[in-house]
Design a protein around this motif. Sequence first.
Motif, mmCIF file in Angstrom:
data_model
loop_
_atom_site.group_PDB
_atom_site.id
_atom_site.type_symbol
_atom_site.label_atom_id
_atom_site.label_comp_id
_atom_site.label_asym_id
_atom_site.label_seq_id
_atom_site.Cartn_x
_atom_site.Cartn_y
_atom_site.Cartn_z
ATOM 1 N N GLN A 57 1.208 -1.293 -0.227
ATOM 2 C CA GLN A 57 0.012 0.377 0.058
ATOM 3 C C GLN A 57 0.286 1.033 0.373
ATOM 4 N N PRO A 58 0.516 2.397 -1.216
ATOM 5 C CA PRO A 58 1.329 3.651 -1.047
ATOM 6 C C PRO A 58 1.148 4.757 0.263
ATOM 7 N N THR A 59 1.640 5.341 0.882
ATOM 8 C CA THR A 59 1.807 6.002 1.860
ATOM 9 C C THR A 59 1.617 7.550 1.749
ATOM 10 N N TYR A 60 1.626 7.820 -0.067
ATOM 11 C CA TYR A 60 1.578 9.045 -0.814
ATOM 12 C C TYR A 60 -0.238 9.028 -1.629
ATOM 13 N N LYS A 61 -0.821 9.843 -0.865
ATOM 14 C CA LYS A 61 -2.122 9.908 -0.761
ATOM 15 C C LYS A 61 -2.339 10.717 -1.734
ATOM 16 N N SER A 62 -3.733 10.154 -3.173
ATOM 17 C CA SER A 62 -4.346 10.332 -3.676
ATOM 18 C C SER A 62 -5.767 10.947 -4.030
ATOM 19 N N ASP A 63 -6.280 11.739 -4.266
ATOM 20 C CA ASP A 63 -7.919 12.159 -4.492
ATOM 21 C C ASP A 63 -7.848 11.934 -6.336
ATOM 22 N N THR A 64 -7.016 11.568 -7.487
ATOM 23 C CA THR A 64 -7.644 10.787 -8.032
ATOM 24 C C THR A 64 -6.609 9.682 -9.166
ATOM 25 N N ILE A 65 -5.745 9.370 -8.475
ATOM 26 C CA ILE A 65 -5.180 7.745 -9.036
ATOM 27 C C ILE A 65 -5.242 6.695 -7.589
ATOM 28 N N LYS A 66 -6.288 5.792 -8.306
ATOM 29 C CA LYS A 66 -6.490 4.401 -8.107
ATOM 30 C C LYS A 66 -5.319 3.535 -7.861
ATOM 31 N N PHE A 67 -4.732 2.435 -6.621
ATOM 32 C CA PHE A 67 -4.150 2.006 -6.180
ATOM 33 C C PHE A 67 -4.573 0.823 -6.323
ATOM 34 N N ILE A 68 -4.141 -0.613 -6.940
ATOM 35 C CA ILE A 68 -4.952 -1.860 -7.274
ATOM 36 C C ILE A 68 -3.314 -2.809 -7.112
ATOM 37 N N SER A 69 -3.331 -4.196 -5.465
ATOM 38 C CA SER A 69 -2.170 -4.598 -5.302
ATOM 39 C C SER A 69 -1.845 -6.101 -6.122
ATOM 40 N N LEU A 70 -0.927 -5.892 -6.229
ATOM 41 C CA LEU A 70 -1.017 -7.203 -7.575
ATOM 42 C C LEU A 70 -0.212 -8.802 -6.634
ATOM 43 N N GLY A 71 -0.557 -7.985 -4.784
ATOM 44 C CA GLY A 71 -0.168 -8.851 -4.272
ATOM 45 C C GLY A 71 1.710 -8.860 -3.365
ATOM 46 N N GLU A 72 2.679 -9.633 -4.607
ATOM 47 C CA GLU A 72 4.260 -9.032 -3.509
ATOM 48 C C GLU A 72 4.967 -9.016 -4.007
ATOM 49 N N ASP A 73 5.705 -7.953 -4.021
ATOM 50 C CA ASP A 73 6.370 -7.740 -5.081
ATOM 51 C C ASP A 73 8.024 -8.671 -5.147
ATOM 52 N N LYS A 74 7.796 -9.443 -6.050
ATOM 53 C CA LYS A 74 9.096 -10.422 -6.127
ATOM 54 C C LYS A 74 9.788 -10.190 -7.757
ATOM 55 N N GLY A 75 9.485 -8.722 -8.385
ATOM 56 C CA GLY A 75 10.748 -8.850 -8.987
ATOM 57 C C GLY A 75 10.349 -8.553 -10.159
ATOM 58 N N PRO A 76 10.933 -8.416 -11.741
ATOM 59 C CA PRO A 76 11.203 -8.161 -12.807
ATOM 60 C C PRO A 76 10.335 -9.701 -13.563
ATOM 61 N N ASN A 77 10.778 -10.635 -13.454
ATOM 62 C CA ASN A 77 11.339 -12.306 -13.711
ATOM 63 C C ASN A 77 9.540 -12.455 -13.251
ATOM 64 N N HIS A 78 9.090 -11.940 -12.029
ATOM 65 C CA HIS A 78 7.210 -12.983 -11.556
ATOM 66 C C HIS A 78 6.448 -11.372 -12.052
ATOM 67 N N LEU A 79 6.946 -10.745 -12.588
ATOM 68 C CA LEU A 79 5.851 -9.255 -13.424
ATOM 69 C C LEU A 79 4.718 -10.131 -14.164
ATOM 70 N N ASN A 80 5.243 -10.640 -15.294
ATOM 71 C CA ASN A 80 3.911 -10.850 -16.582
ATOM 72 C C ASN A 80 2.785 -11.961 -15.721
ATOM 73 N N LYS A 81 4.043 -13.182 -15.112
ATOM 74 C CA LYS A 81 2.118 -14.093 -14.295
ATOM 75 C C LYS A 81 1.233 -12.945 -13.582
ATOM 76 N N GLN A 82 2.116 -11.975 -13.059
ATOM 77 C CA GLN A 82 1.109 -11.293 -11.693
ATOM 78 C C GLN A 82 0.013 -10.200 -12.598
ATOM 79 N N LEU A 83 0.499 -9.800 -14.126
ATOM 80 C CA LEU A 83 -0.526 -8.842 -14.948
ATOM 81 C C LEU A 83 -1.024 -10.123 -15.581
ATOM 82 N N TYR A 84 -0.675 -11.290 -15.996
ATOM 83 C CA TYR A 84 -1.544 -12.351 -16.802
ATOM 84 C C TYR A 84 -2.646 -12.805 -15.239
#
Length: 219
Positions: A57-84
């Motif tokens: 979760q971000p600590t910066y609060k935005s009135d316009t940008i929504k945040f969605i968590s993909l789970g755990e940050d495992k690095g760029p070599n896991h990103l495609n599976k999380q995006l899929y």
Amino acid sequence: TSSNRNKTFLGNCKRFRQMKIYITTCDQRIDQTIEMYEYCIQKYWPQADVYVLGYKQPTYKSDTIKFISLGEDKGPNHLNKQLYEYFSSIEDENFIFNVDDMPIIRPVDNELMLYTKELLESNKEIGRVGLSADNSNRPHIKISDIDNSNYSLFENTNTIGETYKLSAVWSAWNREYFLLYLNEFDNLWKWEVDGSIKSNSDNFKILGYTPAPIWFAHL
């Protein structure tokens, strides 16, 4: 894409709903990403509907940008599976995708973005519409001028080794095409390079505009 249809649509496109914009980032840059995109979007594209795909979760609060968590940050070599997994779960068939180091630096023509959404919705063979200048210098053919605007629409030609059909740079997507090769590669770089070579044999079309409707800084 006929002249009459372009003219009619650009005069009435406010009745269409915005495409969602998804920006992917990581734990290290989540707060800076949201703050930066909030500033740039409010200044240059206030109608935009932006979602940041991160992890913690971000600590910066935005009135316009929504945040969605993909789970755990495992690095760029896991990103495609999380995006899929995420994009397989949503209902939106069309959306805009970009990464976290390319903030826009000029005003965006919102009516052209709505026109882009209509293009994707009415032509299922279009896989991607590039919104930056990345494909305009690669082999392409002009389709038509767009009436009531300064833009022309082009289609990239399928030349193996010369056309990046897949790109993580500002693009509007047919979800089916976005997902087609995503799960076959670990990270977005391999997806862009090796996936684009593989995609040259498919029948999806890649379109773009001249001049480019989105100008960005590459940080």
